[in-house]
Design a protein around this motif. Structure first.
Motif, PDB file in Angstrom:
ATOM      1  N   ILE A  19      51.227  30.867   2.490  1.00 46.67           N
ATOM      2  CA  ILE A  19      52.121  30.624   3.493  1.00 46.67           C
ATOM      3  C   ILE A  19      52.972  29.417   3.923  1.00 46.67           C
ATOM      4  O   ILE A  19      54.054  29.350   4.035  1.00 46.67           O
ATOM      5  CB  ILE A  19      51.052  30.182   5.165  1.00 46.67           C
ATOM      6  N   LEU A  20      53.152  27.933   3.221  1.00 47.05           N
ATOM      7  CA  LEU A  20      53.404  26.852   3.290  1.00 47.05           C
ATOM      8  C   LEU A  20      53.835  26.670   2.051  1.00 47.05           C
ATOM      9  O   LEU A  20      53.632  27.013   1.121  1.00 47.05           O
ATOM     10  CB  LEU A  20      52.323  25.713   3.674  1.00 47.05           C
ATOM     11  N   PRO A  21      54.883  26.368   2.325  1.00 45.60           N
ATOM     12  CA  PRO A  21      55.147  25.557   0.772  1.00 45.60           C
ATOM     13  C   PRO A  21      54.966  24.579  -0.293  1.00 45.60           C
ATOM     14  O   PRO A  21      54.090  23.971   0.356  1.00 45.60           O
ATOM     15  CB  PRO A  21      56.672  24.563   1.492  1.00 45.60           C
ATOM     16  N   PRO A  22      55.294  24.971  -0.981  1.00 48.79           N
ATOM     17  CA  PRO A  22      54.220  24.104  -2.129  1.00 48.79           C
ATOM     18  C   PRO A  22      54.393  22.421  -1.421  1.00 48.79           C
ATOM     19  O   PRO A  22      55.113  22.030  -0.847  1.00 48.79           O
ATOM     20  CB  PRO A  22      55.539  24.520  -2.978  1.00 48.79           C
ATOM     21  N   GLU A  30      56.227  18.169   1.328  1.00 51.34           N
ATOM     22  CA  GLU A  30      57.684  19.116   0.636  1.00 51.34           C
ATOM     23  C   GLU A  30      57.715  18.865  -1.153  1.00 51.34           C
ATOM     24  O   GLU A  30      58.647  18.474  -1.431  1.00 51.34           O
ATOM     25  CB  GLU A  30      58.221  20.061   1.715  1.00 51.34           C
ATOM     26  N   VAL A  31      58.057  20.152  -1.427  1.00 53.73           N
ATOM     27  CA  VAL A  31      57.905  20.399  -3.372  1.00 53.73           C
ATOM     28  C   VAL A  31      58.778  21.772  -3.564  1.00 53.73           C
ATOM     29  O   VAL A  31      58.724  22.233  -2.373  1.00 53.73           O
ATOM     30  CB  VAL A  31      57.337  19.790  -4.183  1.00 53.73           C
ATOM     31  N   THR A  32      59.095  21.453  -4.767  1.00 57.78           N
ATOM     32  CA  THR A  32      59.828  23.364  -4.936  1.00 57.78           C
ATOM     33  C   THR A  32      58.852  23.861  -5.578  1.00 57.78           C
ATOM     34  O   THR A  32      59.363  25.346  -5.791  1.00 57.78           O
ATOM     35  CB  THR A  32      61.206  22.744  -5.404  1.00 57.78           C
ATOM     36  N   SER A  33      58.211  23.727  -5.748  1.00 56.84           N
ATOM     37  CA  SER A  33      57.364  24.379  -7.101  1.00 56.84           C
ATOM     38  C   SER A  33      55.733  23.697  -7.032  1.00 56.84           C
ATOM     39  O   SER A  33      55.200  22.611  -6.761  1.00 56.84           O
ATOM     40  CB  SER A  33      57.269  24.850  -8.815  1.00 56.84           C
ATOM     41  N   ASP A  34      54.790  24.940  -7.290  1.00 57.53           N
ATOM     42  CA  ASP A  34      53.530  24.566  -7.270  1.00 57.53           C
ATOM     43  C   ASP A  34      52.968  23.682  -7.930  1.00 57.53           C
ATOM     44  O   ASP A  34      53.789  23.446  -8.853  1.00 57.53           O
ATOM     45  CB  ASP A  34      52.554  25.501  -6.834  1.00 57.53           C
ATOM     46  N   GLY A  36      53.456  20.648  -7.976  1.00 60.93           N
ATOM     47  CA  GLY A  36      54.486  19.485  -8.503  1.00 60.93           C
ATOM     48  C   GLY A  36      54.511  17.889  -8.056  1.00 60.93           C
ATOM     49  O   GLY A  36      53.587  17.895  -6.955  1.00 60.93           O
ATOM     50  N   LEU A  37      55.323  16.698  -8.546  1.00 57.53           N
ATOM     51  CA  LEU A  37      54.895  15.606  -7.311  1.00 57.53           C
ATOM     52  C   LEU A  37      56.103  15.593  -6.481  1.00 57.53           C
ATOM     53  O   LEU A  37      57.712  16.033  -7.321  1.00 57.53           O
ATOM     54  CB  LEU A  37      54.936  14.467  -8.515  1.00 57.53           C
ATOM     55  N   CYS A  38      56.125  14.929  -5.626  1.00 57.24           N
ATOM     56  CA  CYS A  38      57.489  14.606  -4.872  1.00 57.24           C
ATOM     57  C   CYS A  38      58.482  13.233  -5.436  1.00 57.24           C
ATOM     58  O   CYS A  38      57.878  13.121  -6.369  1.00 57.24           O
ATOM     59  CB  CYS A  38      57.503  14.461  -3.347  1.00 57.24           C
ATOM     60  N   PRO A  39      60.030  13.381  -5.788  1.00 60.26           N
ATOM     61  CA  PRO A  39      60.416  12.405  -5.998  1.00 60.26           C
ATOM     62  C   PRO A  39      60.117  10.748  -6.416  1.00 60.26           C
ATOM     63  O   PRO A  39      59.670  10.121  -6.924  1.00 60.26           O
ATOM     64  CB  PRO A  39      61.778  12.388  -5.446  1.00 60.26           C
ATOM     65  N   ASP A  40      59.764  10.710  -4.947  1.00 59.13           N
ATOM     66  CA  ASP A  40      59.179   9.054  -5.062  1.00 59.13           C
ATOM     67  C   ASP A  40      57.547   9.264  -5.598  1.00 59.13           C
ATOM     68  O   ASP A  40      56.791   7.862  -6.261  1.00 59.13           O
ATOM     69  CB  ASP A  40      58.168   8.821  -3.018  1.00 59.13           C
ATOM     70  N   CYS A  41      56.521   9.902  -5.618  1.00 58.35           N
ATOM     71  CA  CYS A  41      55.528   9.951  -6.413  1.00 58.35           C
ATOM     72  C   CYS A  41      55.384   9.879  -7.610  1.00 58.35           C
ATOM     73  O   CYS A  41      54.783   9.679  -8.573  1.00 58.35           O
ATOM     74  CB  CYS A  41      54.087  11.146  -5.998  1.00 58.35           C
ATOM     75  N   TRP A  42      56.818  10.879  -8.518  1.00 56.41           N
ATOM     76  CA  TRP A  42      56.633  10.961  -9.749  1.00 56.41           C
ATOM     77  C   TRP A  42      56.946   9.192 -10.399  1.00 56.41           C
ATOM     78  O   TRP A  42      56.713   9.235 -11.564  1.00 56.41           O
ATOM     79  CB  TRP A  42      57.839  11.953  -9.747  1.00 56.41           C
ATOM     80  N   ARG A  43      57.803   8.855  -9.467  1.00 62.34           N
ATOM     81  CA  ARG A  43      58.215   7.982  -9.863  1.00 62.34           C
ATOM     82  C   ARG A  43      57.057   7.078  -9.713  1.00 62.34           C
ATOM     83  O   ARG A  43      57.010   5.652 -11.063  1.00 62.34           O
ATOM     84  CB  ARG A  43      58.839   6.886  -8.578  1.00 62.34           C
ATOM     85  N   GLU A  44      56.258   7.165  -8.956  1.00 61.73           N
ATOM     86  CA  GLU A  44      54.333   6.252  -9.404  1.00 61.73           C
ATOM     87  C   GLU A  44      53.638   6.644  -9.692  1.00 61.73           C
ATOM     88  O   GLU A  44      52.908   6.136 -10.092  1.00 61.73           O
ATOM     89  CB  GLU A  44      53.771   6.216  -8.006  1.00 61.73           C
ATOM     90  N   THR A  45      54.122   7.993 -10.695  1.00 61.24           N
ATOM     91  CA  THR A  45      53.127   7.955 -12.129  1.00 61.24           C
ATOM     92  C   THR A  45      53.686   8.195 -13.214  1.00 61.24           C
ATOM     93  O   THR A  45      54.720   8.182 -13.970  1.00 61.24           O
ATOM     94  CB  THR A  45      52.791   9.281 -11.473  1.00 61.24           C
ATOM     95  N   VAL A  46      52.873   7.494 -13.574  1.00 64.59           N
ATOM     96  CA  VAL A  46      53.004   6.633 -15.088  1.00 64.59           C
ATOM     97  C   VAL A  46      52.316   7.856 -16.093  1.00 64.59           C
ATOM     98  O   VAL A  46      51.688   7.616 -16.336  1.00 64.59           O
ATOM     99  CB  VAL A  46      52.645   5.052 -15.940  1.00 64.59           C
ATOM    100  N   PHE A  47      53.037   8.849 -16.857  1.00 64.12           N
ATOM    101  CA  PHE A  47      52.480   9.259 -17.948  1.00 64.12           C
ATOM    102  C   PHE A  47      52.501   8.291 -19.622  1.00 64.12           C
ATOM    103  O   PHE A  47      53.670   8.116 -19.540  1.00 64.12           O
ATOM    104  CB  PHE A  47      53.397  10.821 -18.115  1.00 64.12           C
ATOM    105  N   LEU A  48      51.465   8.538 -20.403  1.00 60.73           N
ATOM    106  CA  LEU A  48      51.211   8.082 -21.442  1.00 60.73           C
ATOM    107  C   LEU A  48      51.587   8.741 -22.634  1.00 60.73           C
ATOM    108  O   LEU A  48      51.013   9.812 -22.818  1.00 60.73           O
ATOM    109  CB  LEU A  48      49.970   7.486 -21.340  1.00 60.73           C
ATOM    110  N   THR A  49      53.296   8.713 -22.720  1.00 61.07           N
ATOM    111  CA  THR A  49      54.093   9.596 -23.763  1.00 61.07           C
ATOM    112  C   THR A  49      54.231   8.342 -24.617  1.00 61.07           C
ATOM    113  O   THR A  49      54.568   7.080 -24.366  1.00 61.07           O
ATOM    114  CB  THR A  49      55.335  10.174 -23.534  1.00 61.07           C
ATOM    115  N   GLY A  50      55.043   8.518 -25.810  1.00 64.29           N
ATOM    116  CA  GLY A  50      55.887   7.803 -26.792  1.00 64.29           C
ATOM    117  C   GLY A  50      54.702   7.099 -27.492  1.00 64.29           C
ATOM    118  O   GLY A  50      53.587   7.475 -27.911  1.00 64.29           O
TER     119      GLY A  50
END
Length: 249
Positions: A19-22, A30-34, A36-50
């Motif tokens: 019923i509700l948007p992702p 609200e985000v575009t897909s299940d 997922g993270l919004c742009p602000d939270c994405w910037r705050e999330t440090v994925f450990l790669t490299g």
């Protein structure tokens, strides 16, 4: 939380998603897909790669040249496990997600967070690996109603097709919280606190074990669990956590 309540909650969340948007996993925007993270939270999330420490997953400066590198923490404190990885740094939105899973009954987070852990675990995943969660003492399990590490381990095992034994390890005593303790106190607090469940001991003989936990701070809990596995005959142990506390935290 009973299994019936969990199933009812899962169905309710599934109905709401229809019923509700992702929504953002971390803040509910609200985000575009299940999942997922919004742009602000994405910037705050440090994925450990490299380039990361081969023993704990902490980020390191420089480029990954295909050889094991170790952080200062792991050089100072010998680790009993063979390799380790973390999906996130325990800060910002990553920290909020960990706390929401651990204390906020956000069981809907388990599948996406386990997926992030699976991606981080690439070098650790080998055939016949035995997936084992770090245990909670029974009284803490009653209070919290679930072991978040066991839920992550179960989801990871399903994703990868690996064998999962959720009760292979047990806490022999109810240790006080590790929060606020320095490194030495954390290790002392966990001394002899984790043992192999006797009826499961045979599964460890010659096994390659992947220990799963939510957060790595000093490594005391994972060290105690690793020692228990090796003492019972495991071939070797690797560790995988959702989040690694920053070294200067």
């Amino acid at each position: 939380m009973t299994s019936l309540f969990r199933e009812a909650r899962r169905r309710m969340l599934g109905a709401l998603r229809g019923i509700l948007p992702p929504q953002c996993l971390a803040c509910g925007a609200e985000v575009t897909s299940d999942h997922g993270l919004c742009p602000d939270c994405w910037r705050e999330t440090v994925f450990l790669t490299g380039l990361v420490c081969d023993l704990c997953g902490a980020p390191l400066p420089g480029e990954d040249e295909g050889r094991p590198e170790h952080c200062d923490d792991c050089l100072r404190t010998p680790r009993p496990w063979r390799q380790g990885r973390a999906a996130l740094l325990y800060t910002g939105a990553g920290r909020r997600l960990v706390l929401a899973l651990k204390h906020g009954d956000r069981l809907d987070l388990v599948p996406p967070l386990a997926g992030w852990m699976e991606r981080a675990a690439g070098p650790l995943l080998v055939p016949d690996l035995l997936v084992v969660p770090v245990p909670l003492h029974r009284w803490r399990l009653v209070k919290r109603r679930y072991n978040q590490s066991a839920l992550l381990a179960a989801a990871l095992a399903r994703h990868t097709g690996l064998r999962h034994i959720p009760d292979l390890l047990t806490r022999t005593r109810a240790t006080p919280s590790q929060e606020g303790r320095d490194r030495e106190a954390r290790f002392a607090n966990l001394e002899a606190a984790i043992r192999v469940t006797p009826r499961r001991a045979a599964a460890l003989t010659g096994a390659r074990v992947l220990l799963v936990d939510d957060v790595l701070t000093s490594g005391a809990t994972l060290a105690a669990a690793t020692d228990a596995c090796l003492a019972a005959g495991a071939r070797d142990v690797s560790v995988l956590v959702l989040a690694r506390v920053a070294k200067d935290a």
